[in-house]
Scaffold this motif. Structure first.
Motif, PDB file in Angstrom:
ATOM      1  N   PRO A  89     -10.376   2.095  -9.157  1.00 36.82           N
ATOM      2  CA  PRO A  89     -11.185   1.875  -7.965  1.00 36.82           C
ATOM      3  C   PRO A  89     -10.581   2.455  -6.671  1.00 36.82           C
ATOM      4  CG  PRO A  89      -9.875  -0.070  -8.353  1.00 36.82           C
ATOM      5  CD  PRO A  89      -9.527   0.901  -9.454  1.00 36.82           C
ATOM      6  N   VAL A  90      -9.574   3.354  -6.785  1.00 38.71           N
ATOM      7  CA  VAL A  90      -9.004   3.975  -5.590  1.00 38.71           C
ATOM      8  C   VAL A  90     -10.006   4.983  -5.043  1.00 38.71           C
ATOM      9  CG1 VAL A  90      -7.131   5.393  -4.673  1.00 38.71           C
ATOM     10  CG2 VAL A  90      -6.645   3.621  -6.382  1.00 38.71           C
ATOM     11  N   HIS A  91     -10.383   4.796  -3.787  1.00 40.02           N
ATOM     12  CA  HIS A  91     -11.372   5.669  -3.155  1.00 40.02           C
ATOM     13  C   HIS A  91     -10.705   6.847  -2.453  1.00 40.02           C
ATOM     14  CE1 HIS A  91     -14.755   7.104  -0.879  1.00 40.02           C
ATOM     15  NE2 HIS A  91     -14.207   6.768   0.274  1.00 40.02           N
ATOM     16  N   ARG A  92      -9.623   6.595  -1.717  1.00 44.13           N
ATOM     17  CA  ARG A  92      -8.906   7.658  -1.041  1.00 44.13           C
ATOM     18  C   ARG A  92      -7.482   7.203  -0.752  1.00 44.13           C
ATOM     19  NH1 ARG A  92     -11.275   9.471   4.264  1.00 44.13           N
ATOM     20  NH2 ARG A  92      -9.183  10.265   4.652  1.00 44.13           N
ATOM     21  N   VAL A  93      -6.615   8.185  -0.542  1.00 45.43           N
ATOM     22  CA  VAL A  93      -5.232   7.914  -0.188  1.00 45.43           C
ATOM     23  C   VAL A  93      -4.872   8.803   0.998  1.00 45.43           C
ATOM     24  CG1 VAL A  93      -2.819   8.040  -0.892  1.00 45.43           C
ATOM     25  CG2 VAL A  93      -4.559   7.247  -2.524  1.00 45.43           C
ATOM     26  N   VAL A 110      -0.481   3.217  -7.037  1.00 47.46           N
ATOM     27  CA  VAL A 110      -1.825   3.543  -7.528  1.00 47.46           C
ATOM     28  C   VAL A 110      -2.006   3.061  -8.962  1.00 47.46           C
ATOM     29  CG1 VAL A 110      -3.376   5.435  -8.155  1.00 47.46           C
ATOM     30  CG2 VAL A 110      -2.181   5.478  -5.953  1.00 47.46           C
ATOM     31  N   THR A 111      -0.981   3.248  -9.804  1.00 42.47           N
ATOM     32  CA  THR A 111      -1.106   2.803 -11.200  1.00 42.47           C
ATOM     33  C   THR A 111      -1.181   1.286 -11.294  1.00 42.47           C
ATOM     34  OG1 THR A 111       1.300   2.834 -11.501  1.00 42.47           O
ATOM     35  CG2 THR A 111       0.085   4.831 -12.090  1.00 42.47           C
ATOM     36  N   GLU A 112      -0.539   0.581 -10.363  1.00 44.08           N
ATOM     37  CA  GLU A 112      -0.633  -0.883 -10.375  1.00 44.08           C
ATOM     38  C   GLU A 112      -2.051  -1.337 -10.020  1.00 44.08           C
ATOM     39  OE1 GLU A 112       2.345  -2.527  -7.861  1.00 44.08           O
ATOM     40  OE2 GLU A 112       4.028  -1.780  -9.069  1.00 44.08           O
ATOM     41  N   ILE A 113      -2.758  -0.511  -9.251  1.00 39.39           N
ATOM     42  CA  ILE A 113      -4.133  -0.841  -8.881  1.00 39.39           C
ATOM     43  C   ILE A 113      -5.124  -0.384  -9.948  1.00 39.39           C
ATOM     44  CG2 ILE A 113      -5.976  -0.343  -7.209  1.00 39.39           C
ATOM     45  CD1 ILE A 113      -3.760  -0.087  -5.075  1.00 39.39           C
ATOM     46  N   ALA A 114      -4.941   0.858 -10.441  1.00 41.21           N
ATOM     47  CA  ALA A 114      -5.947   1.464 -11.324  1.00 41.21           C
ATOM     48  C   ALA A 114      -5.604   1.386 -12.800  1.00 41.21           C
ATOM     49  CB  ALA A 114      -6.150   2.932 -10.923  1.00 41.21           C
ATOM     50  N   GLY A 115      -4.372   1.016 -13.137  1.00 36.81           N
ATOM     51  CA  GLY A 115      -3.999   0.923 -14.543  1.00 36.81           C
ATOM     52  C   GLY A 115      -2.913   1.918 -14.902  1.00 36.81           C
TER      53      GLY A 115
END
Length: 478
Positions: free
Chosen positions: A49-53, A183-188
């Protein structure tokens, strides 16, 4: 030729969590960040669910380099629905009964619970009762860098600080690694597998860009202008922060300077930086030979602007030719020009309040022809001079353009440019030229090489002498 003048980028590649990261000219990037903040990670595709960084390296503070990353997420519909149901299904003794009915497929109960959940979630947010996520810490012991992680709704922010005298490529690499870990902690854990990221001061595209694709990353030189436009873009992209502080972003921007210095290009780049549609207004769209026609056309343009539902940048190019103020002349032509200028002033007075999705940019080569009342603060809050480039800026323009061509056209077995390029010499030799002139120099050299190739001759890469000859050729033809 010194390393500092090299047009060919130097890169290192590393992997993390299945992703490949290319780190381009880290030393130069960190040095550039001492003058203006650098955003080195753009044009990236992130897993849901990461939209932008947004990654920023800022060394302008003097004693430290500050690495900051903002990870913005968009909760999936499934996750949102699960969260909302949780407000209701955790209520005893009714919750377990309703949960069983939902599990049995009772659609009426499902819709009822989801509806109540939405209302409950909204109430919790309004009352500030949501449980905050505690700040945490990520670290890379080998590089000696730590990143604090804080959360604000759907945004996670990482920040690291490194002493300016100690900072090096290893710190940048480590911070990017910590960012990917977050990011991996958020998205897997497998969400980054197979993805490729480029961390670069330039962030140039790998395919030939069109005029519509230009970004601020592609602008050579003009560091102060680019930095100001980036700040404007940030204020446009974050209306929630502006509202929190009662701040108003600029409604209008006036860019002025000699022809060929890139004013129109900068306008397009700003639109792309914001993520806005680009609407260019030219003189024939407004000025009409019939009495009252010009005023009507201008009113219709602003009427349409007030209805835009998506972010839109409206460019009035060659602004002086559209609204040149004729003073107190009594002839019909002077009255018509004054009427157009008067309508423009009225329409700009409250545009941002009526439609915050719109930002207006006007460009002119002749600012003295535009009446000051038209461009006062409140109508045009920001006025930016876009000057002719100096020697250093022209060298930077050559660097950006050449690197862009290398990135697009060079392939294994084909080198477009020789290794003898000295950008500082090119910058000095092209004295008085604009960015448009330098683009024409490169076009001429590329065409000459292509014609040799088409004629079946052996073609050598573009050399320093090829470019110097093209500079002199353009100077002689102008």
């Amino acid at each position: 030729m010194t390393d500092a003048s090299s047009a060919r980028p130097r890169a290192e590649t590393f992997e993390h969590a299945g992703a490949t990261v290319e780190l381009v000219d880290a030393v130069t990037l960190l040095a550039a960040a001492r003058v203006n903040p650098v955003e080195p990670l753009r044009r990236a595709d992130w897993p849901s669910p990461v939209h932008r960084v947004d990654l920023v390296v800022d060394g302008t503070g003097g004693s430290e380099h500050v690495f900051t990353a903002r990870i913005t997420t968009v909760p999936s519909a499934t996750a949102t629905r699960k969260m909302m149901r949780g407000f209701v299904l955790n209520i005893d003794p009714l919750g377990p009964i309703l949960a069983k009915r939902i599990a049995d497929g009772d659609q009426v109960v499902t819709r009822l619970v989801d509806g109540v959940g939405i209302a409950a979630a909204a109430a919790y947010r309004k009352l500030g009762l949501e449980k905050p996520v505690e700040p945490s810490l990520l670290a890379d012991a080998s590089a000696g860098i730590e990143a604090s992680v804080s959360y604000d709704g759907t945004v996670a922010t990482l920040e690291s600080r490194v002493a300016r005298d100690d900072v090096g490529p290893a710190h940048l690499r480590a911070f990017v690694t910590l960012l990917l870990q977050a990011v991996t902690e958020i998205a897997g854990p497998a969400s980054l597998a197979g993805r490729r990221f480029t961390v670069s001061r330039d962030n140039l595209p790998r395919t030939a860009p069109t005029t519509q694709d230009v970004t601020l990353d592609m602008v050579g030189g003009l560091a102060d202008v680019v930095a100001e436009l980036r700040q404007i873009a940030v204020s446009f992209r974050h209306p929630e922060a502006m509202a929190r502080w009662g701040a108003r972003r600029p409604q209008g921007i006036l860019m002025y300077g000699p022809p060929g210095t890139g004013k129109t290009m900068l306008s397009r780049a700003l639109a792309n930086e914001i993520g806005a549609e680009f609407r260019e207004i030219r003189t024939p769209e407004i000025l009409d030979k019939w009495l009252g026609g010009s005023e009507k056309n201008l009113k219709e343009i602003f009427r349409a602007a007030r209805r835009y539902k998506t972010p839109t940048l409206i460019l009035f190019d060659e602004f002086d030719s559209i609204v040149s103020y004729a003073g107190a002349g009594g002839d019909a032509a002077s009255q018509a020009l004054n009427a157009v200028a008067g309508i423009f002033k009225q329409e700009m007075n409250d545009l941002i309040e009526e439609n915050p999705n719109v930002i207006v940019v006007a460009t002119t080569n002749f600012p003295h022809r535009v009446d000051e009342s038209l461009i006062r603060s409140g109508r045009f809050d920001v006025k930016i001079s876009v000057p002719r480039p100096d020697d250093v800026t022209r060298a930077e323009i050559f660097r950006k353009m050449i690197r862009g061509l290398i990135g697009v056209h060079e392939k294994p077995g084909f080198r477009m440019f020789a290794d003898d390029l000295d950008l500082a010499v090119l910058g000095t030799a092209s004295g008085g030229m604009t960015g448009a002139d330098i683009k024409e120099v490169l076009r001429r050299v590329q065409l000459a090489k292509a014609m040799e190739d088409a004629g079946g001759r052996t073609v050598t890469p573009i050399s320093q002498q090829d470019l110097l000859s093209a500079v002199e050729g353009l100077r002689g033809s102008s």
